[in-house]
Design an enzyme around this catalytic site. Structure first.
Site, PDB file in Angstrom:
ATOM      1  N   ALA A  66       0.876  -1.180   0.000  1.00  0.00           N
ATOM      2  CA  ALA A  66       0.000   0.000   0.000  1.00  0.00           C
ATOM      3  C   ALA A  66       0.906   1.220   0.000  1.00  0.00           C
ATOM      4  CB  ALA A  66      -0.877  -0.015   1.245  1.00  0.00           C
ATOM      5  N   GLY A 111       0.528  -4.834   1.084  1.00  0.00           N
ATOM      6  CA  GLY A 111      -0.729  -4.930   0.326  1.00  0.00           C
ATOM      7  C   GLY A 111      -0.556  -5.646  -1.007  1.00  0.00           C
ATOM      8  N   GLU A 114      -0.680  -9.170  -0.203  1.00  0.00           N
ATOM      9  CA  GLU A 114      -2.081  -9.478   0.124  1.00  0.00           C
ATOM     10  C   GLU A 114      -2.938  -9.595  -1.137  1.00  0.00           C
ATOM     11  OE1 GLU A 114      -2.049  -6.202   3.074  1.00  0.00           O
ATOM     12  OE2 GLU A 114      -2.949  -7.651   4.422  1.00  0.00           O
ATOM     13  N   GLU A 134       4.717  -5.005   7.362  1.00  0.00           N
ATOM     14  CA  GLU A 134       3.987  -3.929   8.037  1.00  0.00           C
ATOM     15  C   GLU A 134       4.511  -3.632   9.440  1.00  0.00           C
ATOM     16  OE1 GLU A 134       2.588  -6.159   6.059  1.00  0.00           O
ATOM     17  OE2 GLU A 134       0.934  -5.281   4.933  1.00  0.00           O
TER      18      GLU A 134
HETATM   19  N1  CO8 Z   1       4.596   3.111  -0.847  1.00  0.00           N
HETATM   20  C1  CO8 Z   1       5.005   4.268  -1.402  1.00  0.00           C
HETATM   21  N2  CO8 Z   1       6.116   4.392  -2.142  1.00  0.00           N
HETATM   22  C2  CO8 Z   1       6.866   3.296  -2.323  1.00  0.00           C
HETATM   23  C3  CO8 Z   1       6.511   2.047  -1.774  1.00  0.00           C
HETATM   24  C4  CO8 Z   1       5.309   1.962  -1.014  1.00  0.00           C
HETATM   25  N3  CO8 Z   1       4.865   0.827  -0.490  1.00  0.00           N
HETATM   26  N4  CO8 Z   1       7.459   1.140  -2.113  1.00  0.00           N
HETATM   27  C5  CO8 Z   1       8.372   1.812  -2.852  1.00  0.00           C
HETATM   28  N5  CO8 Z   1       8.022   3.093  -2.982  1.00  0.00           N
HETATM   29  C6  CO8 Z   1       8.724   4.133  -3.722  1.00  0.00           C
HETATM   30  C7  CO8 Z   1       9.976   4.619  -3.011  1.00  0.00           C
HETATM   31  O1  CO8 Z   1       9.645   5.577  -2.021  1.00  0.00           O
HETATM   32  C8  CO8 Z   1      10.777   5.179  -4.162  1.00  0.00           C
HETATM   33  O2  CO8 Z   1      10.251   6.454  -4.475  1.00  0.00           O
HETATM   34  P1  CO8 Z   1      11.286   7.666  -4.814  1.00  0.00           P
HETATM   35  O3  CO8 Z   1      11.980   7.207  -6.072  1.00  0.00           O
HETATM   36  O4  CO8 Z   1      10.370   8.838  -5.022  1.00  0.00           O
HETATM   37  O5  CO8 Z   1      12.198   7.757  -3.665  1.00  0.00           O
HETATM   38  C9  CO8 Z   1      10.428   4.253  -5.309  1.00  0.00           C
HETATM   39  O6  CO8 Z   1       9.224   3.596  -4.941  1.00  0.00           O
HETATM   40  C10 CO8 Z   1      11.489   3.192  -5.559  1.00  0.00           C
HETATM   41  O7  CO8 Z   1      11.706   2.515  -4.342  1.00  0.00           O
HETATM   42  P2  CO8 Z   1      13.170   2.356  -3.678  1.00  0.00           P
HETATM   43  O8  CO8 Z   1      14.066   3.459  -4.105  1.00  0.00           O
HETATM   44  O9  CO8 Z   1      12.972   2.162  -2.214  1.00  0.00           O
HETATM   45  O10 CO8 Z   1      13.629   0.993  -4.386  1.00  0.00           O
HETATM   46  P3  CO8 Z   1      14.688  -0.056  -3.814  1.00  0.00           P
HETATM   47  O11 CO8 Z   1      14.992  -0.981  -4.927  1.00  0.00           O
HETATM   48  O12 CO8 Z   1      15.811   0.629  -3.131  1.00  0.00           O
HETATM   49  O13 CO8 Z   1      13.870  -0.857  -2.667  1.00  0.00           O
HETATM   50  C11 CO8 Z   1      11.959  -1.993  -1.756  1.00  0.00           C
HETATM   51  C12 CO8 Z   1      12.779  -1.648  -3.023  1.00  0.00           C
HETATM   52  C13 CO8 Z   1      12.768  -2.910  -0.855  1.00  0.00           C
HETATM   53  C14 CO8 Z   1      10.692  -2.704  -2.211  1.00  0.00           C
HETATM   54  C15 CO8 Z   1      11.606  -0.678  -0.998  1.00  0.00           C
HETATM   55  O14 CO8 Z   1      11.035   0.238  -1.923  1.00  0.00           O
HETATM   56  C16 CO8 Z   1      10.631  -0.863   0.130  1.00  0.00           C
HETATM   57  O15 CO8 Z   1      11.000  -1.324   1.201  1.00  0.00           O
HETATM   58  N6  CO8 Z   1       9.368  -0.452  -0.084  1.00  0.00           N
HETATM   59  C17 CO8 Z   1       8.332  -0.505   0.935  1.00  0.00           C
HETATM   60  C18 CO8 Z   1       7.855  -1.923   1.160  1.00  0.00           C
HETATM   61  C19 CO8 Z   1       6.814  -1.977   2.239  1.00  0.00           C
HETATM   62  O16 CO8 Z   1       7.067  -1.675   3.409  1.00  0.00           O
HETATM   63  N7  CO8 Z   1       5.596  -2.351   1.874  1.00  0.00           N
HETATM   64  C20 CO8 Z   1       4.492  -2.487   2.791  1.00  0.00           C
HETATM   65  C21 CO8 Z   1       3.744  -1.211   2.883  1.00  0.00           C
HETATM   66  S1  CO8 Z   1       2.520  -1.266   4.146  1.00  0.00           S
HETATM   67  C22 CO8 Z   1       1.218  -2.073   3.441  1.00  0.00           C
HETATM   68  O17 CO8 Z   1       1.264  -2.513   2.318  1.00  0.00           O
HETATM   69  C23 CO8 Z   1       0.023  -2.250   4.290  1.00  0.00           C
HETATM   70  C24 CO8 Z   1      -1.125  -2.898   3.530  1.00  0.00           C
HETATM   71  C25 CO8 Z   1      -2.374  -2.951   4.369  1.00  0.00           C
HETATM   72  C26 CO8 Z   1      -2.950  -1.602   4.563  1.00  0.00           C
HETATM   73  C27 CO8 Z   1      -4.162  -1.682   5.364  1.00  0.00           C
HETATM   74  C28 CO8 Z   1      -4.887  -0.362   5.461  1.00  0.00           C
HETATM   75  C29 CO8 Z   1      -4.504   0.440   6.652  1.00  0.00           C
END
Ligand code: CO8
Length: 260
Positions: A66, A111, A114, A134
């Site tokens: 998400a 998400g 999921e 999460e």
């Molecule tokens: N949300 C928003 N932006 C994201 C997300 C995300 N989940 N994942 C990546 N991005 C963005 C980064 O911020 C980055 O943006 P920018 O270029 O503007 O800085 C761009 O995508 C590229 O990402 P990275 O530079 O971080 O790429 P890497 O190759 O270095 O890393 C990863 C890849 C490991 C996947 C890393 O991006 C990461 O850890 N992302 C987040 C993963 C995460 O924590 N996901 C879970 C999110 S929480 C969730 O999904 C809850 C769901 C249930 C919700 C229920 C309702 C309340």
């Protein structure tokens, strides 16, 4: 609704949803969730689409979760509503009377994992990664992950993944039963389309009823699930396709199903 964050194509009874925000690794913001809902509505109505594929655009991610910027501003009240809305959309996708196959081509986190779990079959490429990270953000899975992952791989394995937030690679996902198969990255799409074609070649009413029995049976108890199965078995016994399928076997020829 104009689709901006997802692509939706239909070709020969096959629908394909591609999440298309590669700059943010296909993160699911509210607009993307609204668009998924719009497409799910269309899939519920369109009896000509028999199988659905879900994937992510770009070489790196299926869906990285998400959109974390939207989670940051949630409070107790709207947090619950936010989770319920996502659950409802994924439930409707999972409840379609047509098989949904996730072609997991990269990160499937939070998400995104999921959403893959809400699909009926998961096929991964070698560079796929899975996880429910999460707890690293101080939240918990909210789009059905605690429930679907536990039912799929067991509570103990699910607890380890959810409580650590650890990310696992495709081979580990295969080992614990989170995905059906792992393929070289450049073979994923073709293999998933081939799988879809195989399903499309089977009795279409039987496929619909089978996925219904699997999903709605799993949402109820065992005895009710058997009742659902028996009713649907009776239902398919009244179809021309059942007459054709069984006759074709006895006559040693391939069946020609009419979806009747
Ligand atoms: N949300 C928003 N932006 C994201 C997300 C995300 N989940 N994942 C990546 N991005 C963005 C980064 O911020 C980055 O943006 P920018 O270029 O503007 O800085 C761009 O995508 C590229 O990402 P990275 O530079 O971080 O790429 P890497 O190759 O270095 O890393 C990863 C890849 C490991 C996947 C890393 O991006 C990461 O850890 N992302 C987040 C993963 C995460 O924590 N996901 C879970 C999110 S929480 C969730 O999904 C809850 C769901 C249930 C919700 C229920 C309702 C309340």
């Amino acid at each position: 609704m104009k689709l901006e964050n997802i692509l939706f194509e239909v070709k020969d009874n096959l629908g394909k949803i591609s999440i298309n925000r590669p700059k943010v690794l296909n993160a699911l913001n509210s607009k993307t969730m609204d668009e998924i809902e719009t497409v799910v509505e269309q899939l519920e109505k369109d009896a000509n689409i028999h199988v659905v594929i879900v994937t992510g655009i770009g070489g790196k991610a299926f869906i990285a979760g998400a959109d974390i910027a939207e989670i940051e501003v949630l409070d107790r009240q709207n947090g619950k509503a936010f989770a319920q809305r996502g659950q409802e959309i994924f439930n409707r996708l999972a409840g379609l009377d047509k098989p949904v196959i996730a072609a997991v081509n990269g990160y499937a986190l939070g998400g995104g994992c999921e959403l893959a779990l809400a699909c009926h079959i998961r096929i991964a490429s070698e560079n796929a990664y899975f996880g429910l990270p999460e707890v690293k953000l101080g939240v918990i899975p909210g789009y059905g992950g605690t429930q679907r992952l536990s039912r799929l791989i067991g509570t103990s394995m699910a607890a380890e993944l959810i409580l650590t937030g650890n990310i696992i690679d495709a081979e580990e996902a295969l080992r614990i039963g989170l995905v059906n198969r792992v393929l070289p990255h450049n073979e994923l799409n073709l293999a998933v389309e081939k799988l879809a074609d195989t399903i499309l070649s089977r009795g279409p009413i039987a496929v619909k009823r089978a996925i219904y029995a699997i999903i709605y049976g799993s949402r109820t108890g065992f005895i009710n699930g058997l009742e659902i199965e028996a009713s649907l078995f009776g239902d398919v016994c009244g179809t021309d396709d059942k007459n054709e399928g069984t006759r074709a076997f006895l006559e040693k020829r391939p069946p020609v199903f009419q979806n009747k």
